[in-house]
Design an enzyme around this catalytic site. Structure first.
Site, short mmCIF file in Angstrom:
data_model
loop_
_atom_site.label_atom_id
_atom_site.label_comp_id
_atom_site.label_asym_id
_atom_site.label_seq_id
_atom_site.Cartn_x
_atom_site.Cartn_y
_atom_site.Cartn_z
N TYR A 143 0.87 -1.19 0.00
CA TYR A 143 0.00 0.00 0.00
C TYR A 143 0.89 1.23 0.00
CZ TYR A 143 -3.28 3.55 1.76
OH TYR A 143 -4.05 4.69 1.93
N ASP A 238 9.37 3.03 -1.33
CA ASP A 238 8.38 3.70 -0.47
C ASP A 238 8.74 3.39 0.98
OD1 ASP A 238 4.74 3.60 -0.06
OD2 ASP A 238 6.35 4.67 0.98
N LYS A 266 5.44 9.69 8.22
CA LYS A 266 5.34 9.15 9.57
C LYS A 266 6.43 9.67 10.52
CE LYS A 266 3.04 5.04 7.72
NZ LYS A 266 1.66 5.04 8.25
P1 KE4 Z 1 -0.48 8.56 4.41
O1 KE4 Z 1 -1.08 9.23 3.18
O2 KE4 Z 1 -1.50 7.75 5.19
O3 KE4 Z 1 0.29 9.55 5.30
O4 KE4 Z 1 0.65 7.54 3.89
C1 KE4 Z 1 0.29 6.56 2.96
C2 KE4 Z 1 1.29 5.42 3.02
C3 KE4 Z 1 2.25 5.33 2.03
N1 KE4 Z 1 3.17 4.35 2.04
C4 KE4 Z 1 3.19 3.42 3.03
C5 KE4 Z 1 4.23 2.33 3.01
C6 KE4 Z 1 2.24 3.47 4.08
O5 KE4 Z 1 2.26 2.53 5.06
C7 KE4 Z 1 1.26 4.49 4.08
C8 KE4 Z 1 0.18 4.58 5.14
N2 KE4 Z 1 0.15 3.52 6.09
C9 KE4 Z 1 -1.13 3.25 6.71
C10 KE4 Z 1 -0.94 2.10 7.70
N3 KE4 Z 1 -0.96 0.84 7.08
C11 KE4 Z 1 -1.71 4.46 7.37
C12 KE4 Z 1 -2.93 4.19 8.24
C13 KE4 Z 1 -4.20 4.67 7.57
O6 KE4 Z 1 -4.37 4.47 6.34
O7 KE4 Z 1 -5.07 5.20 8.31
#
Ligand code: KE4
Length: 427
Positions: A143, A238, A266
């Site tokens: 993801y 990523d 993060k």
């Molecule tokens: P954000 O847009 O949520 O800040 O980041 C997206 C993203 C991009 N790349 C990786 C590897 C990620 O894990 C994420 C977001 N991770 C999720 C947790 N699995 C965020 C939690 C959520 O979607 O509420």
């Protein structure tokens, strides 16, 4: 025990879709009512009913220092009293760029944004602009945020182009995304043989955390680097989740691989909204205003978020930080595994740095299909059993967990003891 959370959830569903501002928080994967939290401090969270939890979600990775670290809170307060955002350059943004470029040598220039999604979306647009190619390759189970071209699942055939995995994503957008199995060398070789010269980029979670924790082999990752180089496709790591989480240099340092572009998020915000993408200077030179690839953001690099990120990056560079974090996470995995074995429960766990995964399967999964074979029902029962005992795990069998510097040996022992009691109810 959860009455106020239930009341708030009933209310919030009236005005917020599903009652949450991000779907995974709704507990749909594990069942039950999402917990509404009102305070975090160190390794602990308190919900609106006053229940205290040892927290292993850490806001999905940012809280590597623990919640409300006093030095980070002070940095935010000091920045806030001088103004929350100017929409203009500040010295702090340059300081942030200096830190990121110093700690991640593959990043020669970096652009700050406000989320991981913005970072990956922008990196893909940059790769397409820099190469003049359209197609991108991603991996099943990874993801990368919710940009249209990434909400794509594998097409009918191994090499056919993707189909949307979300309503609202036009098929013609998904068609330029190829999705193959993660950590499958044959599929990777076949894809590059067939369309390698058409790929603008490959985006990968170098250590997966969104199908639960899966660490690919060094051989696989190094072959991926070779294939991208041979075919002129840009390799995007990523590291939104793994960056500064699995180690100070992230997954790229762990594997000894130099990606062409890296996305971050993060930890670099320390809990405030900061994302970033960066890489080789000649690639980044394509970015507006000096290049033709457009990207922008009102709150990109805002001083309050950057203040939290800068202080977090300073504190994680303290001597011994990752050795101690890794030891705590390893102890958690070992003690949980021992507790499961004593209860006769098929279980396995793995970790790197402050990131871990637990599986209700005897063998550690090495790919998405194997993760999907783990016992989801048992995880869900384990999740709720631990929640009732004051341990907050990620509300999905397909998410990684996170340990902070604030977690103590006593917290790990308490977690293992409570797990022993819950494992006994599962067999
Ligand atoms: P954000 O847009 O949520 O800040 O980041 C997206 C993203 C991009 N790349 C990786 C590897 C990620 O894990 C994420 C977001 N991770 C999720 C947790 N699995 C965020 C939690 C959520 O979607 O509420």
């Amino acid at each position: 025990m959860f009455d106020k959370s239930k009341d708030l959830f009933n209310q919030s569903q009236r005005l917020i879709p599903g009652g949450v501002n991000s779907p995974v928080r709704a507990f749909r994967a594990v069942g039950g009512t999402p917990i509404f939290f009102e305070k975090g401090a160190g390794a602990y969270l308190w919900d609106v009913d006053g229940n205290r939890y040892i927290d292993y979600v850490g806001s999905w990775g940012p809280a590597i220092l623990g919640h409300a670290h006093p030095d980070v809170v002070t940095a935010v307060q000091r920045a806030a009293v001088n103004g929350l955002s100017f929409g203009a350059p500040t010295a702090a943004e340059y300081a942030m760029a200096e830190q990121i470029c110093a700690l991640v040598p593959s990043i020669e220039q970096v652009r700050l944004v406000s989320s991981g999604t913005e970072a990956t979306m922008s990196a893909i647009r940059l790769a397409r602009g820099a190469t003049g190619r359209k197609k991108l390759l991603k991996f099943e189970g990874c993801y990368h945020g919710h940009a249209d071209s990434l909400l794509v699942k594998a097409g009918s055939g191994a090499l056919t182009f993707g189909n949307p995995s979300s309503a609202g994503v036009p098929p013609e957008v998904a068609a330029d995304t190829v999705v193959i199995a993660y950590h499958d060398l044959a599929a990777l070789e076949a894809t590059f043989t067939a369309i390698g010269k058409e790929l603008a980029c490959v985006i990968i979670e170098p250590i997966a955390g969104n199908m639960n924790f899966v660490k690919p082999s060094h051989a696989y990752m190094h072959r991926l680097r070779e294939l991208c180089t041979t075919h002129g496709a840009l390799l995007i790591f990523d590291e939104v989740m793994t960056g500064f989480r699995v180690g100070l240099g992230g997954a790229q340092a762990h594997f000894g691989i130099t990606p062409d572009l890296t996305t971050l998020g993060k930890v670099i915000g320390g809990g405030m909204p900061v994302g970033a993408f960066g890489g080789k200077r000649d690639i980044m030179a394509n970015m507006a205003p000096i290049g033709a690839v457009y990207q922008a953001g009102t709150l990109s690099g805002n001083p309050v978020a950057v203040a939290a990120g800068l202080k977090t990056l300073a504190l994680i560079q303290q001597p011994g930080f990752y050795e101690e974090l890794s030891a705590t996470t390893t102890a958690l995995c070992e003690k949980l595994s021992a507790a499961a074995a004593a209860a006769g429960c098929a279980f396995s766990a793995a970790s790197l740095g402050g990131m871990f995964g637990v599986y209700f399967s005897a063998n550690l999964p090495t790919n998405y299909a194997e993760v999907m074979q783990s016992d989801r029902d048992r995880f869900n029962r384990f999740f709720h059993g631990m929640l009732a005992k004051g341990v907050y795990l990620a509300p999905s069998a397909f998410e990684a967990g996170f340990v902070s510097k604030a977690h103590t040996a006593a917290d790990i022992d308490a977690t293992a003891q409570r797990a022993s009691e819950v494992f006994a109810t599962l067999v």
